[in-house]
Design a protein around this motif. Structure first.
Motif, PDB file in Angstrom:
ATOM      1  N   SER A 180       0.912  -1.098  -0.073  1.00  0.00           N
ATOM      2  CA  SER A 180       0.025  -0.192   0.092  1.00  0.00           C
ATOM      3  C   SER A 180       1.098   1.380   0.115  1.00  0.00           C
ATOM      4  O   SER A 180       1.926   1.281   0.357  1.00  0.00           O
ATOM      5  CB  SER A 180      -0.906   0.062   1.280  1.00  0.00           C
ATOM      6  OG  SER A 180       0.039   0.149   2.375  1.00  0.00           O
ATOM      7  N   PHE A 181       0.367   2.328  -0.277  1.00  0.00           N
ATOM      8  CA  PHE A 181       0.976   3.760  -0.541  1.00  0.00           C
ATOM      9  C   PHE A 181       1.484   4.034   1.307  1.00  0.00           C
ATOM     10  O   PHE A 181       2.654   4.353   1.422  1.00  0.00           O
ATOM     11  CB  PHE A 181       0.296   4.891  -0.967  1.00  0.00           C
ATOM     12  CG  PHE A 181      -0.311   4.769  -2.299  1.00  0.00           C
ATOM     13  CD1 PHE A 181       0.512   3.971  -3.210  1.00  0.00           C
ATOM     14  CD2 PHE A 181      -1.158   5.469  -2.988  1.00  0.00           C
ATOM     15  CE1 PHE A 181       0.045   3.612  -4.565  1.00  0.00           C
ATOM     16  CE2 PHE A 181      -1.335   5.411  -4.104  1.00  0.00           C
ATOM     17  CZ  PHE A 181      -0.740   4.554  -5.004  1.00  0.00           C
ATOM     18  N   ALA A 182       0.821   3.885   1.987  1.00  0.00           N
ATOM     19  CA  ALA A 182       1.039   4.065   3.458  1.00  0.00           C
ATOM     20  C   ALA A 182       2.062   3.089   3.942  1.00  0.00           C
ATOM     21  O   ALA A 182       3.077   3.457   4.810  1.00  0.00           O
ATOM     22  CB  ALA A 182      -0.249   4.021   4.530  1.00  0.00           C
ATOM     23  N   GLY A 183       1.997   1.956   3.486  1.00  0.00           N
ATOM     24  CA  GLY A 183       3.080   0.843   3.732  1.00  0.00           C
ATOM     25  C   GLY A 183       4.458   1.240   3.276  1.00  0.00           C
ATOM     26  O   GLY A 183       5.338   1.051   3.820  1.00  0.00           O
ATOM     27  N   ASP A 184       4.559   1.948   2.169  1.00  0.00           N
ATOM     28  CA  ASP A 184       5.726   2.314   1.361  1.00  0.00           C
ATOM     29  C   ASP A 184       6.230   3.316   2.200  1.00  0.00           C
ATOM     30  O   ASP A 184       7.614   3.551   2.350  1.00  0.00           O
ATOM     31  CB  ASP A 184       5.456   2.712  -0.147  1.00  0.00           C
ATOM     32  CG  ASP A 184       5.290   1.518  -0.911  1.00  0.00           C
ATOM     33  OD1 ASP A 184       5.630   0.271  -0.698  1.00  0.00           O
ATOM     34  OD2 ASP A 184       4.901   1.741  -2.241  1.00  0.00           O
TER      35      ASP A 184
END
Length: 556
Positions: A180-184
């Motif tokens: 996910s974007f937040a995970g990146d």
């Protein structure tokens, strides 16, 4: 494609091999994917997805060049980055990284991830080993979209706990294919910690990877790396803390990260070339200081070496030998030689341990060396207990050579009266001294251990004057007496009548006007005692038995 046998890196469980190959004349990475089963073809979905990934172009993305499928091997073909991964660069202790250098690497990572997110693609496996550095120290993100490729090929990921340290807590609890974007953003914050502190993720916690992963999954308390406040600007540390927020919704996007990080540099462009030039200037300055320091140390050592060589050989001879020039024998018409040895040295050696003999000679000759340093003389050599000195060689000093040696002999005779043997302090050391003046020839003998030697009848006669002399006496020849008399310095000389009819008289040097130092009293040899040996009364009581045993052995 040409296969190279060099395996350069390992990239975790999924990418088991990273090998260097030549493709269309350029070096490329061939990253083999461990599929766990044989594969015969790349399906349509994978080809379509890969075509989309291949079209992505950005200076901070490591480009995909193709897919490789042969003999059951499935691999990705990507650009070659000669400096390896970011993890390798940070682990290289020889690479000095200032903050401008580090911030340039972080900014490259931000720009690469911003480009991916703007095109709707999350990385899913972002870590320092998936950030490569090219020959210009530009960071490039690689392995983007890889989880989607593996999913399209119906392949499953099985990752080691060590590879999960960059993964966001919510993705550890509920894995999402492709991330996910937040995970990146969370992964970016862990890489930032690596760059700032140049340590592995969570290294300061000193815990195994699986325990860290468990704590990330199950807070509280929150498990995050600890970074010292003096290792980076406050704005950068604050941004890093925002990016690893436990709530994914409170983490900034890469667009915001880009703006904040650029602002933390106060409008300065993080230019790695400028940073490298600054580092080179600093290195050059440090190198100049180091060279100056090493040069000073070299000069000190060179002076020590020259001093040592000057003690072994005359200065003129040493200079010639260093330049590789031959040292020809030289004739000296006027010189005075000094010989001395220890009376009864053979007996003293028999009564002593070898190490005690060495200590005796070292103490005695150290004292002699200090005395001759105050006179214009040259120490030729020492052989056992024999001590040989010359004046007029190699420094021609007119007719002063006899006076220099005579004065030195009186000083040595004075000093020997107070000398004590360390292991037999009650035993006196007696020496015989012989002097003779005349012409000599001097030359260097040998190449491996060159020695400065004197030759001629003068050497032989001076040695004879010593051996035929008496303890605590300075035995001199007629030629030396004539030179001393011509100087009119008031030397006190007694005649020693010739022992053999027809031979020349010799002489004793008894003192000099103005010389007030006391001299030892010569022993009485009228009773027939030898001038070469030591009487039983002179030997310490505790060592007399050893002496008597030695005498018996010699008689046998």
């Amino acid at each position: 494609m040409t296969l190279s046998s060099l395996t350069l890196k390992s990239a975790g469980r999924t990418l088991t091999l990273l090998c260097l190959h030549c493709y269309q004349g350029d070096w490329v990475w061939l990253k083999k994917v461990s599929v766990g089963k044989s594969m015969t073809a790349v399906n349509q979905n994978t080809q379509s997805l890969f075509s989309h990934l291949r079209e992505m172009r950005h200076e901070n993305l490591n480009l995909y060049l193709g897919l490789f499928m042969d003999c059951g091997i499935f691999a990705l073909v990507v650009e070659h980055c000669p400096r390896g991964s970011l993890a390798d660069l940070l682990a290289d202790g020889n690479m000095r990284l200032d903050w401008m250098f580090k911030s340039s690497l972080i900014m490259d990572l931000i720009k690469g991830m911003k480009y991916l997110h703007l095109r709707g693609l999350s990385h899913g496996r972002l870590k320092s080993t998936n950030c490569l550095v090219d020959g210009r120290f530009v960071l490039k993100v690689t392995d983007y979209g890889l989880p989607m490729i593996l999913h399209a090929q119906n392949l499953n990921l099985s990752e080691d706990p060590q590879d999960l340290l960059w993964t966001a807590p919510e993705l550890l609890r509920n894995p999402v294919q492709g991330g996910s974007f937040a995970g990146d953003v969370f992964s970016f914050s862990i890489i930032t910690q690596e760059v700032i502190s140049r340590t592995l993720p969570y290294a300061m916690m000193d815990m195994p990877a699986h325990e860290i992963v468990d704590r990330l999954k199950n807070p509280p308390p929150l498990c995050r790396p600890m970074v010292s406040v003096d290792e980076a600007p406050d704005d950068c540390l604050s941004l890093m803390n925002e990016c690893w927020n436990e709530d994914p919704n409170k983490r900034p996007s890469f667009d915001n990260i880009f703006k904040q990080f650029r602002g933390s540099n106060r409008g300065k462009r993080a230019n790695i070339i400028d940073s490298m030039l600054r580092m080179l200037e600093q290195y050059s300055s440090n190198l100049e200081d180091l060279i100056r320091e090493r040069t000073d140390e070299l000069e000190v050592e060179r002076n020590k070496t020259e001093k040592l060589v000057g003690q072994l050989l005359p200065k003129s001879v040493a200079q010639a030998l260093k330049k590789g020039k031959p040292v020809r024998p030289e004739h000296y018409s006027d010189a005075t030689l000094y010989f001395s040895d220890i009376v009864g040295f053979t007996t003293i050696s028999a009564l002593s341990e070898p190490i005690e003999v060495v200590d005796l000679l070292n103490d005695l000759y150290t004292m002699f060396d200090a005395i001759i340093a105050t006179h214009d003389v040259y120490k030729v050599e020492t052989i056992g207990d024999a001590y040989m000195v010359a004046s007029g060689v190699p420094n021609r000093n007119g007719n002063r050579h006899a006076a220099e040696v005579a004065n030195m002999s009186l000083d040595i005779l004075h000093s020997i009266a107070a000398f004590k043997i360390r292991h037999m302090p009650e035993m006196k050391v007696k020496i015989r001294i012989g002097l003779h003046s005349g012409p000599v020839v001097a030359g260097v003998v040998g190449l491996t251990m060159p020695r400065y030697c004197l030759f001629g009848d003068t050497v032989t006669t001076a040695s004879l004057m010593e051996s035929s002399g008496l303890p605590y006496r300075i035995h001199i020849s007629l030629s030396t007496v004539k030179v001393l008399a011509s100087l009119k310095l008031g030397y006190h000389i007694d005649t020693r009548k010739a022992q053999v009819k027809g031979s020349e008289d010799t002489y004793w040097l008894m003192g000099r006007e103005g010389f007030t130092k006391p001299l030892p009293v010569p022993p009485d040899l009228s009773g027939g005692a030898s001038n070469h040996g030591i009487s039983l009364d002179e030997i310490p009581v505790e060592r007399r038995q050893k002496f008597l045993d030695r005498q018996k052995m010699m008689k046998k």
